[in-house]
Motif scaffolding. Structure first.
Motif, PDB file in Angstrom:
ATOM      1  N   GLU A   1      19.686 112.356  -7.243  1.00 61.77           N
ATOM      2  CA  GLU A   1      19.907 112.668  -5.831  1.00 61.77           C
ATOM      3  C   GLU A   1      20.364 111.381  -5.159  1.00 61.77           C
ATOM      4  OE1 GLU A   1      19.515 115.588  -4.169  1.00 61.77           O
ATOM      5  OE2 GLU A   1      18.941 116.630  -6.011  1.00 61.77           O
ATOM      6  N   PHE A   2      21.245 111.524  -4.177  1.00 61.30           N
ATOM      7  CA  PHE A   2      21.770 110.355  -3.477  1.00 61.30           C
ATOM      8  C   PHE A   2      21.667 110.615  -1.983  1.00 61.30           C
ATOM      9  CE2 PHE A   2      25.403 108.137  -1.483  1.00 61.30           C
ATOM     10  CZ  PHE A   2      25.135 106.836  -1.878  1.00 61.30           C
ATOM     11  N   GLU A   3      21.175 109.645  -1.232  1.00 67.11           N
ATOM     12  CA  GLU A   3      21.099 109.727   0.222  1.00 67.11           C
ATOM     13  C   GLU A   3      21.577 108.408   0.805  1.00 67.11           C
ATOM     14  OE1 GLU A   3      17.821 110.069   3.842  1.00 67.11           O
ATOM     15  OE2 GLU A   3      17.224 110.596   1.804  1.00 67.11           O
ATOM     16  N   THR A   4      22.420 108.483   1.829  1.00 67.44           N
ATOM     17  CA  THR A   4      22.919 107.277   2.479  1.00 67.44           C
ATOM     18  C   THR A   4      22.950 107.471   3.985  1.00 67.44           C
ATOM     19  OG1 THR A   4      24.680 105.600   2.455  1.00 67.44           O
ATOM     20  CG2 THR A   4      25.373 107.893   2.272  1.00 67.44           C
ATOM     21  N   ARG A   5      22.741 106.394   4.719  1.00 66.40           N
ATOM     22  CA  ARG A   5      22.796 106.406   6.178  1.00 66.40           C
ATOM     23  C   ARG A   5      23.724 105.297   6.652  1.00 66.40           C
ATOM     24  NH1 ARG A   5      16.375 107.374   6.950  1.00 66.40           N
ATOM     25  NH2 ARG A   5      16.492 109.540   6.323  1.00 66.40           N
ATOM     26  N   TYR A   6      24.696 105.687   7.482  1.00 64.06           N
ATOM     27  CA  TYR A   6      25.643 104.743   8.060  1.00 64.06           C
ATOM     28  C   TYR A   6      25.347 104.594   9.547  1.00 64.06           C
ATOM     29  CZ  TYR A   6      28.346 105.223   3.790  1.00 64.06           C
ATOM     30  OH  TYR A   6      28.743 105.222   2.473  1.00 64.06           O
ATOM     31  N   THR A   7      25.302 103.348  10.008  1.00 63.26           N
ATOM     32  CA  THR A   7      25.069 103.087  11.429  1.00 63.26           C
ATOM     33  C   THR A   7      26.353 103.303  12.218  1.00 63.26           C
ATOM     34  OG1 THR A   7      25.682 100.746  11.358  1.00 63.26           O
ATOM     35  CG2 THR A   7      23.371 101.290  10.836  1.00 63.26           C
ATOM     36  N   SER A   8      26.237 103.170  13.528  1.00 62.85           N
ATOM     37  CA  SER A   8      27.419 103.204  14.387  1.00 62.85           C
ATOM     38  C   SER A   8      28.196 101.895  14.194  1.00 62.85           C
ATOM     39  CB  SER A   8      27.006 103.348  15.848  1.00 62.85           C
ATOM     40  OG  SER A   8      26.430 102.142  16.299  1.00 62.85           O
ATOM     41  N   ALA A   9      29.374 101.836  14.790  1.00 64.86           N
ATOM     42  CA  ALA A   9      30.198 100.623  14.727  1.00 64.86           C
ATOM     43  C   ALA A   9      29.855  99.653  15.856  1.00 64.86           C
ATOM     44  CB  ALA A   9      31.673 100.993  14.780  1.00 64.86           C
ATOM     45  N   ASP A  10      28.863  99.995  16.682  1.00 60.32           N
ATOM     46  CA  ASP A  10      28.450  99.108  17.780  1.00 60.32           C
ATOM     47  C   ASP A  10      28.098  97.726  17.231  1.00 60.32           C
ATOM     48  OD1 ASP A  10      28.752 101.297  19.383  1.00 60.32           O
ATOM     49  OD2 ASP A  10      26.604 101.648  19.673  1.00 60.32           O
ATOM     50  N   GLY A  11      28.502  96.692  17.949  1.00 54.55           N
ATOM     51  CA  GLY A  11      28.216  95.330  17.518  1.00 54.55           C
ATOM     52  C   GLY A  11      29.217  94.793  16.510  1.00 54.55           C
ATOM     53  N   GLY A  12      30.257  95.572  16.199  1.00 57.98           N
ATOM     54  CA  GLY A  12      31.320  95.060  15.341  1.00 57.98           C
ATOM     55  C   GLY A  12      31.097  95.190  13.846  1.00 57.98           C
ATOM     56  N   GLN A  13      30.093  95.951  13.433  1.00 59.99           N
ATOM     57  CA  GLN A  13      29.910  96.188  12.006  1.00 59.99           C
ATOM     58  C   GLN A  13      29.237  97.533  11.786  1.00 59.99           C
ATOM     59  OE1 GLN A  13      27.412  93.258  10.129  1.00 59.99           O
ATOM     60  NE2 GLN A  13      25.816  93.405  11.669  1.00 59.99           N
ATOM     61  N   ILE A  14      29.406  98.065  10.591  1.00 61.92           N
ATOM     62  CA  ILE A  14      28.714  99.271  10.158  1.00 61.92           C
ATOM     63  C   ILE A  14      27.884  98.863   8.952  1.00 61.92           C
ATOM     64  CG2 ILE A  14      28.970 101.567   9.138  1.00 61.92           C
ATOM     65  CD1 ILE A  14      31.647 101.817  10.642  1.00 61.92           C
ATOM     66  N   LEU A  15      26.621  99.231   8.976  1.00 64.13           N
ATOM     67  CA  LEU A  15      25.724  98.958   7.852  1.00 64.13           C
ATOM     68  C   LEU A  15      25.293 100.283   7.250  1.00 64.13           C
ATOM     69  CD1 LEU A  15      23.462  96.210   9.468  1.00 64.13           C
ATOM     70  CD2 LEU A  15      25.459  95.885   8.000  1.00 64.13           C
ATOM     71  N   SER A  16      25.047 100.266   5.948  1.00 66.96           N
ATOM     72  CA  SER A  16      24.519 101.471   5.313  1.00 66.96           C
ATOM     73  C   SER A  16      23.392 101.085   4.366  1.00 66.96           C
ATOM     74  CB  SER A  16      25.598 102.228   4.546  1.00 66.96           C
ATOM     75  OG  SER A  16      25.861 101.633   3.301  1.00 66.96           O
ATOM     76  N   VAL A  17      22.513 102.024   4.193  1.00 63.83           N
ATOM     77  CA  VAL A  17      21.444 101.900   3.205  1.00 63.83           C
ATOM     78  C   VAL A  17      21.466 103.188   2.396  1.00 63.83           C
ATOM     79  CG1 VAL A  17      19.689 102.765   4.825  1.00 63.83           C
ATOM     80  CG2 VAL A  17      18.988 101.460   2.816  1.00 63.83           C
ATOM     81  N   SER A  18      21.433 103.042   1.074  1.00 63.38           N
ATOM     82  CA  SER A  18      21.519 104.198   0.182  1.00 63.38           C
ATOM     83  C   SER A  18      20.398 104.128  -0.843  1.00 63.38           C
ATOM     84  CB  SER A  18      22.851 104.206  -0.572  1.00 63.38           C
ATOM     85  OG  SER A  18      23.937 104.132   0.311  1.00 63.38           O
ATOM     86  N   LYS A  19      19.947 105.314  -1.253  1.00 67.51           N
ATOM     87  CA  LYS A  19      18.948 105.349  -2.317  1.00 67.51           C
ATOM     88  C   LYS A  19      19.266 106.473  -3.287  1.00 67.51           C
ATOM     89  CE  LYS A  19      15.495 108.339  -0.114  1.00 67.51           C
ATOM     90  NZ  LYS A  19      14.081 108.461   0.221  1.00 67.51           N
ATOM     91  N   TYR A  20      18.876 106.236  -4.535  1.00 70.36           N
ATOM     92  CA  TYR A  20      18.985 107.232  -5.586  1.00 70.36           C
ATOM     93  C   TYR A  20      17.572 107.609  -5.994  1.00 70.36           C
ATOM     94  CZ  TYR A  20      23.721 105.334  -6.351  1.00 70.36           C
ATOM     95  OH  TYR A  20      25.016 104.924  -6.204  1.00 70.36           O
ATOM     96  N   THR A  21      17.360 108.897  -6.257  1.00 67.55           N
ATOM     97  CA  THR A  21      16.086 109.342  -6.825  1.00 67.55           C
ATOM     98  C   THR A  21      16.402 110.258  -8.001  1.00 67.55           C
ATOM     99  OG1 THR A  21      15.950 111.179  -5.259  1.00 67.55           O
ATOM    100  CG2 THR A  21      14.763 109.172  -4.679  1.00 67.55           C
ATOM    101  N   GLU A  22      15.505 110.237  -8.978  1.00 71.98           N
ATOM    102  CA  GLU A  22      15.650 111.109 -10.139  1.00 71.98           C
ATOM    103  C   GLU A  22      14.275 111.648 -10.481  1.00 71.98           C
ATOM    104  OE1 GLU A  22      18.066 111.178 -14.326  1.00 71.98           O
ATOM    105  OE2 GLU A  22      17.609 109.244 -13.444  1.00 71.98           O
ATOM    106  N   ASN A  23      14.181 112.961 -10.541  1.00 73.05           N
ATOM    107  CA  ASN A  23      12.896 113.623 -10.785  1.00 73.05           C
ATOM    108  C   ASN A  23      11.835 113.165  -9.795  1.00 73.05           C
ATOM    109  OD1 ASN A  23      13.978 115.014 -13.044  1.00 73.05           O
ATOM    110  ND2 ASN A  23      13.639 113.198 -14.298  1.00 73.05           N
ATOM    111  N   GLY A  24      12.229 112.959  -8.547  1.00 67.17           N
ATOM    112  CA  GLY A  24      11.293 112.573  -7.498  1.00 67.17           C
ATOM    113  C   GLY A  24      10.878 111.109  -7.503  1.00 67.17           C
ATOM    114  N   ALA A  25      11.450 110.303  -8.391  1.00 65.64           N
ATOM    115  CA  ALA A  25      11.081 108.882  -8.490  1.00 65.64           C
ATOM    116  C   ALA A  25      12.279 108.005  -8.098  1.00 65.64           C
ATOM    117  CB  ALA A  25      10.654 108.549  -9.919  1.00 65.64           C
TER     118      ALA A  25
END
Length: 161
Positions: free
Chosen positions: A49-73
């Motif tokens: 499973e893959f989940e990612t979150r992208y911020t707004s472009a406010d402040g001149g950059q976009i940051l993202s954080v992503s995670k992978y899970t497999e079998n709930g771990a």
């Protein structure tokens, strides 16, 4: 008399078709042109499973954080930073939190909401593309030569949450 005109037309046609296609618009895209990334997106890549979150472009950059899970771990994570340096948009991924090479924007199409970042000097990947294919759909394609030298392509088909 028609032969010289035909020759000139053929030369002009050949030279026009020999030039590389334009890949960036006339005015360079800015970080706010990537605001369509903003939000939380989920999908699967292989068995993970893959989940990612992208911020707004406010402040001149976009940051993202992503995670992978497999079998709930936990099965991995990554950060990304999109930033503007002069007229260039750069993507810098941080797989497992480790700094990586930066990828300059090489193609951008505002109509199809597609951005391609490229770094041919990097081992894998050499291309990372993002495309907002529908209001609630984002496709990320990561590609380049694999360890065996053959082209490897990972496709993330994500849905907005």
């Amino acid at each position: 008399m028609r032969a010289p005109h035909l020759s000139i037309a053929l030369v002009l046609l050949a030279s026009a078709s020999a030039s590389p296609p334009l890949r960036l618009p006339a005015s360079p895209p800015t970080i706010s042109d990537l605001s369509w990334l903003e939000g939380t997106w989920r999908g699967r890549i292989g068995s993970r499973e893959f989940e990612t979150r992208y911020t707004s472009a406010d402040g001149g950059q976009i940051l993202s954080v992503s995670k992978y899970t497999e079998n709930g771990a936990p099965a991995g994570f990554e950060f990304e930073r999109f930033e503007q340096r002069a007229d260039t948009l750069l993507l810098t991924p941080f797989p497992e939190g480790t700094s990586s090479a930066s990828f300059p924007l090489s193609e951008y199409d505002s109509g199809s909401r597609r951005a391609v970042f490229e770094n041919l000097a990097h081992d894998f990947p050499t291309h990372i593309s993002y495309q907002r294919v529908a209001r609630d759909r984002l496709t990320i394609i990561v590609s380049g030569p694999g360890e065996d030298g053959n082209e490897q392509v990972l496709t993330y088909a994500l849905k907005r949450q």
